[in-house]
Design a protein around this motif. Structure first.
Motif, mmCIF file in Angstrom:
data_model
loop_
_atom_site.group_PDB
_atom_site.id
_atom_site.type_symbol
_atom_site.label_atom_id
_atom_site.label_comp_id
_atom_site.label_asym_id
_atom_site.label_seq_id
_atom_site.Cartn_x
_atom_site.Cartn_y
_atom_site.Cartn_z
ATOM 1 N N GLY A 1 0.818 -1.205 0.000
ATOM 2 C CA GLY A 1 0.000 0.000 0.000
ATOM 3 C C GLY A 1 0.850 1.252 0.000
ATOM 4 O O GLY A 1 2.081 1.199 0.110
ATOM 5 N N GLN A 2 0.214 2.414 -0.120
ATOM 6 C CA GLN A 2 0.938 3.669 -0.175
ATOM 7 C C GLN A 2 1.509 4.022 1.205
ATOM 8 O O GLN A 2 1.094 3.471 2.238
ATOM 9 N N THR A 3 2.464 4.926 1.220
ATOM 10 C CA THR A 3 3.037 5.395 2.480
ATOM 11 C C THR A 3 1.949 6.012 3.364
ATOM 12 O O THR A 3 1.135 6.808 2.895
ATOM 13 N N GLY A 4 1.938 5.624 4.622
ATOM 14 C CA GLY A 4 0.944 6.160 5.551
ATOM 15 C C GLY A 4 -0.376 5.419 5.551
ATOM 16 O O GLY A 4 -1.319 5.839 6.224
ATOM 17 N N ALA A 5 -0.450 4.289 4.817
ATOM 18 C CA ALA A 5 -1.711 3.547 4.746
ATOM 19 C C ALA A 5 -1.854 2.521 5.860
ATOM 20 O O ALA A 5 -2.900 1.873 5.972
ATOM 21 N N GLY A 6 -0.825 2.362 6.686
ATOM 22 C CA GLY A 6 -0.923 1.450 7.819
ATOM 23 C C GLY A 6 -0.154 0.151 7.672
ATOM 24 O O GLY A 6 -0.363 -0.784 8.457
ATOM 25 N N LYS A 7 0.769 0.078 6.704
ATOM 26 C CA LYS A 7 1.525 -1.165 6.499
ATOM 27 C C LYS A 7 2.401 -1.492 7.711
ATOM 28 O O LYS A 7 2.329 -2.590 8.268
ATOM 29 N N THR A 8 3.257 -0.535 8.083
ATOM 30 C CA THR A 8 4.188 -0.787 9.178
ATOM 31 C C THR A 8 3.452 -0.896 10.510
ATOM 32 O O THR A 8 3.847 -1.693 11.382
ATOM 33 N N TYR A 9 2.377 -0.140 10.689
ATOM 34 C CA TYR A 9 1.592 -0.274 11.916
ATOM 35 C C TYR A 9 0.995 -1.682 12.004
ATOM 36 O O TYR A 9 1.013 -2.314 13.071
ATOM 37 N N ALA B 1 0.061 -14.812 2.082
ATOM 38 C CA ALA B 1 -1.026 -13.896 2.427
ATOM 39 C C ALA B 1 -0.604 -12.475 2.085
ATOM 40 O O ALA B 1 0.537 -12.081 2.329
ATOM 41 N N LEU B 2 -1.516 -11.708 1.509
ATOM 42 C CA LEU B 2 -1.260 -10.313 1.139
ATOM 43 C C LEU B 2 -2.263 -9.413 1.840
ATOM 44 O O LEU B 2 -3.475 -9.621 1.728
ATOM 45 N N LEU B 3 -1.756 -8.424 2.592
ATOM 46 C CA LEU B 3 -2.616 -7.455 3.263
ATOM 47 C C LEU B 3 -2.512 -6.127 2.521
ATOM 48 O O LEU B 3 -1.466 -5.480 2.524
ATOM 49 N N CYS B 4 -3.594 -5.733 1.859
ATOM 50 C CA CYS B 4 -3.630 -4.467 1.115
ATOM 51 C C CYS B 4 -4.083 -3.364 2.066
ATOM 52 O O CYS B 4 -5.258 -3.315 2.451
ATOM 53 N N CYS B 5 -3.159 -2.489 2.433
ATOM 54 C CA CYS B 5 -3.456 -1.428 3.393
ATOM 55 C C CYS B 5 -3.852 -0.156 2.653
ATOM 56 O O CYS B 5 -3.144 0.281 1.740
ATOM 57 N N CYS B 6 -4.967 0.440 3.036
ATOM 58 C CA CYS B 6 -5.512 1.586 2.308
ATOM 59 C C CYS B 6 -6.006 2.667 3.254
ATOM 60 O O CYS B 6 -6.328 2.412 4.424
ATOM 61 N N SER B 7 -6.097 3.873 2.710
ATOM 62 C CA SER B 7 -6.774 4.982 3.372
ATOM 63 C C SER B 7 -8.190 5.064 2.817
ATOM 64 O O SER B 7 -8.394 4.916 1.614
ATOM 65 N N ALA B 8 -9.157 5.292 3.688
ATOM 66 C CA ALA B 8 -10.540 5.415 3.241
ATOM 67 C C ALA B 8 -10.889 6.831 2.818
ATOM 68 O O ALA B 8 -12.002 7.090 2.350
ATOM 69 N N SER B 9 -9.947 7.762 2.957
ATOM 70 C CA SER B 9 -10.214 9.164 2.664
ATOM 71 C C SER B 9 -10.311 9.419 1.156
ATOM 72 O O SER B 9 -9.532 8.860 0.372
ATOM 73 N N PRO B 10 -11.232 10.287 0.719
ATOM 74 C CA PRO B 10 -11.311 10.650 -0.710
ATOM 75 C C PRO B 10 -10.027 11.287 -1.233
ATOM 76 O O PRO B 10 -9.735 11.204 -2.424
ATOM 77 N N SER B 11 -9.228 11.908 -0.361
ATOM 78 C CA SER B 11 -7.995 12.550 -0.806
ATOM 79 C C SER B 11 -6.954 11.542 -1.274
ATOM 80 O O SER B 11 -6.026 11.888 -1.999
ATOM 81 N N SER C 1 -7.215 7.695 -5.407
ATOM 82 C CA SER C 1 -6.520 7.117 -6.563
ATOM 83 C C SER C 1 -5.471 6.106 -6.134
ATOM 84 O O SER C 1 -5.336 5.034 -6.760
ATOM 85 N N GLU C 2 -4.723 6.400 -5.065
ATOM 86 C CA GLU C 2 -3.699 5.473 -4.590
ATOM 87 C C GLU C 2 -4.337 4.233 -3.975
ATOM 88 O O GLU C 2 -3.862 3.111 -4.179
ATOM 89 N N SER C 3 -5.420 4.417 -3.230
ATOM 90 C CA SER C 3 -6.107 3.273 -2.633
ATOM 91 C C SER C 3 -6.700 2.380 -3.713
ATOM 92 O O SER C 3 -6.646 1.144 -3.621
ATOM 93 N N LEU C 4 -7.246 2.994 -4.760
ATOM 94 C CA LEU C 4 -7.815 2.215 -5.867
ATOM 95 C C LEU C 4 -6.732 1.389 -6.549
ATOM 96 O O LEU C 4 -6.962 0.226 -6.910
ATOM 97 N N SER C 5 -5.551 1.963 -6.718
ATOM 98 C CA SER C 5 -4.436 1.236 -7.318
ATOM 99 C C SER C 5 -4.044 0.034 -6.463
ATOM 100 O O SER C 5 -3.787 -1.065 -6.980
ATOM 101 N N THR C 6 -4.004 0.217 -5.138
ATOM 102 C CA THR C 6 -3.676 -0.873 -4.223
ATOM 103 C C THR C 6 -4.707 -1.988 -4.312
ATOM 104 O O THR C 6 -4.368 -3.175 -4.357
ATOM 105 N N LEU C 7 -5.979 -1.626 -4.345
ATOM 106 C CA LEU C 7 -7.053 -2.621 -4.397
ATOM 107 C C LEU C 7 -7.036 -3.386 -5.719
ATOM 108 O O LEU C 7 -7.302 -4.593 -5.752
#
Length: 469
Positions: free
Chosen positions: A86-94, A291-301, A304-310
């Motif tokens: 996922g993109q930076t800040g999407a919660g991967k490392t957390y 196993a693959l965990l796709c981490c995303c932001s739910a924010s409209p901002s 585009s990056e979340s859609l790419s991850t999904l």
């Protein structure tokens, strides 16, 4: 055959996202496996995965569904891999580490410390007569070099392949661990040595003559370079990361569109295009439960990056793997022959000697140098294995040449367009008599310029035809 387990996880909105868009989100829940993702630019999309973890999900929920079965299989000598994407800040490392790998409450504890605890719990509850040894290694892919995070002097670890153990990292530091506390302190030391890039943590569990590898991969951010705001060295790092993740996408695309030639051979899978995909070769369509965990932001901002991850996750769920119990064949060889198997160097030399019967000595020397240079001379057990590796090198070389040719063709086309525009402007000027007046009535000057441009244009066309052959 089994498919990769794919899950999506949406982190809670940040304070900045709330300021910009309030409580608005791009995700509409359908059930625990399906949701609708809304993008203002591209519209609505429906995604279905093995499980969806919405904003209120707990770390334990993710571990129990996605990772715990893989940990249990690893104790039973079945390889396993867990990847966060996922993109930076999407919660991967957390998701992978939690707030801190050493100090955090049980509720926020990440996948990595839970894996360590779970591994020792399963071993403790197993048959007392069974003896286990656990070794830990930790590496980082930085600027397309594999760095040993337990020994920073090893900054270019070579990737090799064994028919018994699959993909291995030659010379990587392996720390023997006896309990969870020791493992977590070792991992904390490795984490402190990280720069940026993809990080792999590898725990190998040996059970008598069986070996299971458990690999956890925290990928770098998947956002586009222009969104990083990076400059200078950071920009170079971002470009390298993007290239690495693009190679990962190409491998996933090749695996999910697998076709076979009339001779029954599968199409080429470009595992060797990056260090990341080479290390993950077993995890992607090989001997591993993944196993693959796709981490995303739910924010409209970040839509585009979340859609790419999904979309990446949707493609990856069609990859088929063949996880199986991994046996160590060295004991079998000793029992059968009475002596240990021959050294890898001797095996490689024997195979090269066989190939000299069909190839020139120059070809053999070049082949050996290429394998050593690329770090891919990897314990071949037969002439067929070596020929397969040679074919992989040939395909990679062809791919590189094709990319270079495409770049040259684009340059030629750009030059042709520029030539055409210049000729058009010069012709218009000539017809208007502008050049004629400036030259004091002489008609020779514009004609000479026009002829020179025509000759340059013809030369460009000739080069284009030549490269296109």
């Amino acid at each position: 055959m089994s498919h990769i387990t794919i899950c999506a996880r949406f982190r809670p909105l940040s304070s900045k996202e709330r300021r910009d868009h309030g409580d608005s989100v791009s995700v509409q829940s359908v059930d625990s496996e399906t949701f609708i993702f809304k993008d203002e630019k591209e519209g609505d999309f429906t995604f279905s995965f093995d499980r969806v973890f919405y904003q209120g999900s707990e770390q334990l929920d993710v571990y129990e569904f996605l990772v715990q079965p893989i940990v249990q299989d690893a104790v039973n000598a079945i390889n396993g891999t867990v990847i966060t994407y996922g993109q930076t800040g999407a919660g991967k490392t957390y998701s992978m580490e939690g707030p801190s790998i050493l100090e955090c409450d049980g509720q926020k504890k990440g996948l990595l410390p839970r894996v360590v605890d779970g591994l020792f719990q399963y071993i403790k509850s197993s048959d007392e007569a069974t003896k286990y040894t656990i070794k830990l290694s930790m590496v980082e892919i930085y600027m397309e070099k594999v760095r040993d995070l337990f020994d920073l002097s090893k900054d270019n670890i070579q990737i090799k392949e064994s028919k018994v153990h699959g993909i291995i990292l030659s010379g990587v530091t392996e720390v023997s661990i006896l309990d969870s506390t020791e493992a977590l302190h070792s991992l904390s030391r490795g984490i402190a040595n990280r720069a940026v890039g993809e990080t792999q943590m590898n725990m190998a569990s040996n059970k008598r003559t069986r070996t299971g590898k458990l690999i956890l991969v925290d990928l770098a951010g998947s956002e586009k370079v222009e969104r990083t705001g990076a400059e200078g060295k950071l920009l170079d790092e971002a470009k390298t990361i993007n290239k690495s993740l693009s190679a990962l996408g190409n491998v996933v695309n090749a695996l999910t569109s697998l076709t076979f030639s009339p001779q029954g051979r599968a199409n080429h899978i470009p595992y060797r295009d990056s260090k990341l995909t080479r290390i993950l070769q077993d995890a992607l369509g090989g001997n591993s439960r993944t196993a693959l965990l796709c981490c995303c932001s739910a924010s409209p901002s970040n839509a585009s990056e979340s859609l790419s991850t999904l979309r990446f996750g949707a493609r990856a769920k069609h990859i088929k793997a063949s996880p199986r119990v991994s046996h160590n064949d060295s004991d079998k060889h000793t029992k059968k022959h009475g002596t240990p198997s021959e050294s890898n160097d001797g095996s490689c030399e024997r195979i090269l000697n066989k190939l000299t019967e069909k190839l020139d000595i120059e070809d053999i020397n070049l082949l050996e140098e290429l394998f050593i240079l690329e770090g891919i001379f990897s314990y071949p057990n037969s002439v067929e294995d070596l020929k397969s590796t040679l074919e992989d090198v040939r395909q990679r070389t062809i791919s590189s040449l094709q990319e270079a040719l495409e770049e040259l063709m684009l340059m030629v086309e750009e030059l042709k367009r520029e030539n055409k525009a210049l000729r058009f402007r010069l012709g218009a000027a000539e017809r208007a008599g502008v050049l004629h007046k400036k030259a004091g009535g002489s008609t020779g000057f514009p004609h000479k310029v026009f002829q020179a441009l025509s000759a340059f244009s013809f030369s460009g066309l000739f080069r284009s035809d030549k490269w296109g052959c």
